[in-house]
Design an enzyme around this catalytic site. Structure first.
Site, PDB file in Angstrom:
ATOM      1  N   TYR A  40       6.729  26.603  -0.582  1.00 42.88           N
ATOM      2  CA  TYR A  40       7.819  25.705  -0.656  1.00 42.88           C
ATOM      3  C   TYR A  40       7.935  24.466  -1.749  1.00 42.88           C
ATOM      4  CZ  TYR A  40      10.163  27.817   3.402  1.00 42.88           C
ATOM      5  OH  TYR A  40      10.682  28.645   4.382  1.00 42.88           O
ATOM      6  N   GLY A  41       6.458  24.101  -1.977  1.00 41.93           N
ATOM      7  CA  GLY A  41       6.269  22.979  -2.590  1.00 41.93           C
ATOM      8  C   GLY A  41       6.401  22.745  -3.930  1.00 41.93           C
ATOM      9  N   GLU A  54      -6.182  28.401   1.325  1.00 41.20           N
ATOM     10  CA  GLU A  54      -5.784  29.601   1.829  1.00 41.20           C
ATOM     11  C   GLU A  54      -6.799  30.774   1.514  1.00 41.20           C
ATOM     12  OE1 GLU A  54      -2.015  30.932   1.258  1.00 41.20           O
ATOM     13  OE2 GLU A  54      -1.232  29.033   2.419  1.00 41.20           O
ATOM     14  N   CYS A  99       0.489  17.508   3.383  1.00 38.06           N
ATOM     15  CA  CYS A  99       0.673  18.763   3.261  1.00 38.06           C
ATOM     16  C   CYS A  99       0.029  19.532   4.363  1.00 38.06           C
ATOM     17  CB  CYS A  99       0.530  18.966   2.266  1.00 38.06           C
ATOM     18  SG  CYS A  99       0.206  20.878   1.743  1.00 38.06           S
ATOM     19  N   THR A 100       0.626  20.396   5.113  1.00 41.45           N
ATOM     20  CA  THR A 100       0.076  21.046   6.122  1.00 41.45           C
ATOM     21  C   THR A 100      -1.346  21.524   6.039  1.00 41.45           C
ATOM     22  OG1 THR A 100       1.030  23.017   5.134  1.00 41.45           O
ATOM     23  CG2 THR A 100       2.365  22.063   7.111  1.00 41.45           C
ATOM     24  N   HIS A 101      -1.687  21.885   4.783  1.00 45.66           N
ATOM     25  CA  HIS A 101      -3.011  22.407   4.448  1.00 45.66           C
ATOM     26  C   HIS A 101      -3.857  21.205   4.598  1.00 45.66           C
ATOM     27  CE1 HIS A 101      -0.508  25.679   3.486  1.00 45.66           C
ATOM     28  NE2 HIS A 101      -1.684  26.311   3.027  1.00 45.66           N
ATOM     29  N   CYS A 108       6.476  21.707   7.986  1.00 51.70           N
ATOM     30  CA  CYS A 108       6.238  21.768   6.605  1.00 51.70           C
ATOM     31  C   CYS A 108       6.575  20.421   6.108  1.00 51.70           C
ATOM     32  CB  CYS A 108       6.984  22.985   6.036  1.00 51.70           C
ATOM     33  SG  CYS A 108       7.057  23.010   4.278  1.00 51.70           S
ATOM     34  N   ASN A 109       5.614  19.740   5.461  1.00 48.35           N
ATOM     35  CA  ASN A 109       5.897  18.403   4.836  1.00 48.35           C
ATOM     36  C   ASN A 109       7.209  18.511   3.948  1.00 48.35           C
ATOM     37  OD1 ASN A 109       3.711  15.894   5.205  1.00 48.35           O
ATOM     38  ND2 ASN A 109       3.183  18.091   5.675  1.00 48.35           N
ATOM     39  N   THR A 110       7.098  19.597   3.146  1.00 45.08           N
ATOM     40  CA  THR A 110       8.098  19.871   1.993  1.00 45.08           C
ATOM     41  C   THR A 110       9.435  20.118   2.480  1.00 45.08           C
ATOM     42  OG1 THR A 110       6.265  20.773   0.407  1.00 45.08           O
ATOM     43  CG2 THR A 110       8.600  21.260  -0.161  1.00 45.08           C
ATOM     44  N   ASP A 118       7.011  26.699   9.326  1.00 39.06           N
ATOM     45  CA  ASP A 118       6.371  26.341   8.026  1.00 39.06           C
ATOM     46  C   ASP A 118       6.778  27.224   6.999  1.00 39.06           C
ATOM     47  OD1 ASP A 118       4.578  24.550   6.397  1.00 39.06           O
ATOM     48  OD2 ASP A 118       2.985  26.240   6.871  1.00 39.06           O
ATOM     49  N   SER A 119       6.234  26.946   5.817  1.00 35.77           N
ATOM     50  CA  SER A 119       6.520  27.746   4.587  1.00 35.77           C
ATOM     51  C   SER A 119       5.295  29.117   5.061  1.00 35.77           C
ATOM     52  CB  SER A 119       6.173  26.984   3.191  1.00 35.77           C
ATOM     53  OG  SER A 119       4.920  26.315   3.290  1.00 35.77           O
TER      54      SER A 119
HETATM   55  N1  DGL Z   1       3.685  23.837   4.018  1.00 40.68           N
HETATM   56  C1  DGL Z   1       3.795  23.041   2.774  1.00 40.68           C
HETATM   57  C2  DGL Z   1       3.812  21.618   2.927  1.00 40.68           C
HETATM   58  O1  DGL Z   1       3.270  21.107   3.859  1.00 40.68           O
HETATM   59  C3  DGL Z   1       2.577  23.324   1.812  1.00 40.68           C
HETATM   60  C4  DGL Z   1       2.720  24.728   1.301  1.00 40.68           C
HETATM   61  C5  DGL Z   1       3.889  25.059   0.463  1.00 40.68           C
HETATM   62  O2  DGL Z   1       3.829  24.707  -0.773  1.00 40.68           O
HETATM   63  O3  DGL Z   1       4.802  25.845   0.933  1.00 40.68           O
HETATM   64  O4  DGL Z   1       4.394  20.891   2.258  1.00 40.68           O
END
Ligand code: DGL
Length: 271
Positions: free
Chosen positions: A44-45, A154, A186-188, A75-77, A12-13
Site C-alpha cells: 500500500y505504501g 519479507e 511501518c508494520t515491518h 497498516c500505517n499507510t 493490514d496490507s
Molecule cells: N503495512 C504497510 C505500512 O505499515 C507496509 C507495507 C506496505 O507498503 O503495504 O505502512
C-alpha cells in the site's frame, strides 16, 4: 459470537500487521481476533490515497461479515490515508496505529527532535508530523521513506549485514539531525529493531506504534465496556486475499504460541 465475546478485527496490507496482532494478543489475552492480510494488493505504501481507501473499505466490509466488535487498522499507510474516512463511515470503534505512535513519541522526546521512518505514502501524508505538532508545536519531525526495508523483512533478512547497510544509508541523515526518538512507522520495522538499535545505539529511543496501539485498544475497550471477560481459549482466525505462505512464515517466527496456524483465502474484491 456476539457482544463482548465478538472478535476484534485487525487488518493490514499483508504480513507486517502481525506485529500489531502480536502486541494485541499479548496485551488482551481473552480477546478473539480475526486478522486479514491483503497479500494480493500489497504494498500500500506506494499507492494513492483513493486506492488505499477503496481497499480499506472492502476489508472493513469483509471484517463486518465476521461479526467483529472493533477494528484495528494495523497498516500505517492505511491509518494515514484512510482512517479519518473509515471513522466516519463505520458504525464500530475503529483504531489506527498512527495516533498512538505519535502521542508516545511526544512523551518520549527530550530534545524535541523526532525521526520518522515509514512508507512513501505515509511520509507524504504528513499525518505523523501534523499530529505531533498538534500535541507540541515545539517538536520537529524529520521523516524518511525507507521502501527497501519492507521487501528485506519479507525475505527474512532481519539480521543480515546487507539490511544493516541499507539501514545505515536511510538513517544516516536522521542521525545528523540529532534526533533522540525514532518512530518505526511501518508494520515491518519492529522486526528490524535489533539492527536499527545496533546502528543508532542507545541514545535514540525507538517507538513501536504497534505496542502503543495495543494499549490504546485496551483502554478503548474498557471505556466502551467491550472487553471480553471470558477466560475460555480465545479463537484466532487468519485470512489473506492471495498467498498465505508469507503470513504463515512470519507467524511461525513471531507468534510461536499460536498453534494450529491456518490461513484462509478470501476474494476481497467481492466485498
Ligand atoms: N503495512 C504497510 C505500512 O505499515 C507496509 C507495507 C506496505 O507498503 O503495504 O505502512
Amino acid at each position: 459470537m456476539t457482544g463482548k465475546e465478538a472478535p476484534i478485527g485487525i487488518f493490514d496490507s499483508g504480513i507486517g500487521g502481525l506485529t500489531v496482532f502480536r502486541e494485541v494478543y499479548r496485551n488482551l489475552p481473552n480477546e478473539n481476533i480475526v486478522y486479514f492480510g491483503d497479500t494480493a494488493r500489497v504494498p500500500y505504501g506506494s499507492k494513492s490515497p483513493e486506492t488505499v481507501l477503496r481497499y480499506s473499505r472492502q476489508i472493513v466490509h469483509f471484517l463486518k461479515t465476521c461479526g467483529v466488535k472493533a477494528i484495528v487498522v494495523a497498516c500505517n499507510t492505511a491509518s494515514a490515508l484512510a482512517l479519518d474516512v473509515l471513522e466516519q463511515e463505520v458504525d464500530l470503534p475503529v483504531l489506527g496505529v498512527v495516533k498512538p505512535g505519535a502521542a508516545v513519541a511526544c512523551e518520549m522526546t527530550k530534545n524535541r527532535k523526532i525521526g520518522l521512518i515509514a512508507t512513501e505514502s505515509t511520509v507524504k501524508s504528513g499525518l505523523y508530523e501534523r499530529l505531533i505538532r498538534g500535541i507540541d508545536p515545539a517538536d520537529t519531525v524529520y521523516s524518511k521513506a525507507c521502501p527497501l526495508l519492507v521487501p528485506l523483512v519479507e525475505e527474512g533478512w532481519t539480521e543480515d549485514p546487507i539490511t544493516l547497510e541499507v539501514i545505515k544509508r536511510y538513517l544516516g541523515g536522521l542521525l545528523e539531525k540529532d534526533i533522540d526518538t525514532l518512530i518505526l512507522g511501518c508494520t515491518h520495522y519492529p522486526l528490524l529493531r535489533g539492527l536499527i538499535r545496533k546502528y543508532l545505539g542507545d541514545s535514540v529511543s525507538l517507538v513501536n506504534p504497534a505496542y502503543e496501539t495495543a494499549r490504546t485498544l485496551e483502554r478503548m475497550l474498557d471505556e466502551l465496556d467491550l472487553k471480553n471477560p471470558s477466560a475460555a481459549e480465545p479463537v484466532y482466525r487468519f485470512y489473506a486475499s492471495d498467498s498465505t505462505d508469507g503470513i504463515r512464515r512470519i507467524a511461525e517466527r513471531i507468534l510461536p504460541d499460536c498453534m494450529d496456524f491456518s490461513v484462509q483465502a478470501v476474494s476481497i474484491e467481492e466485498y
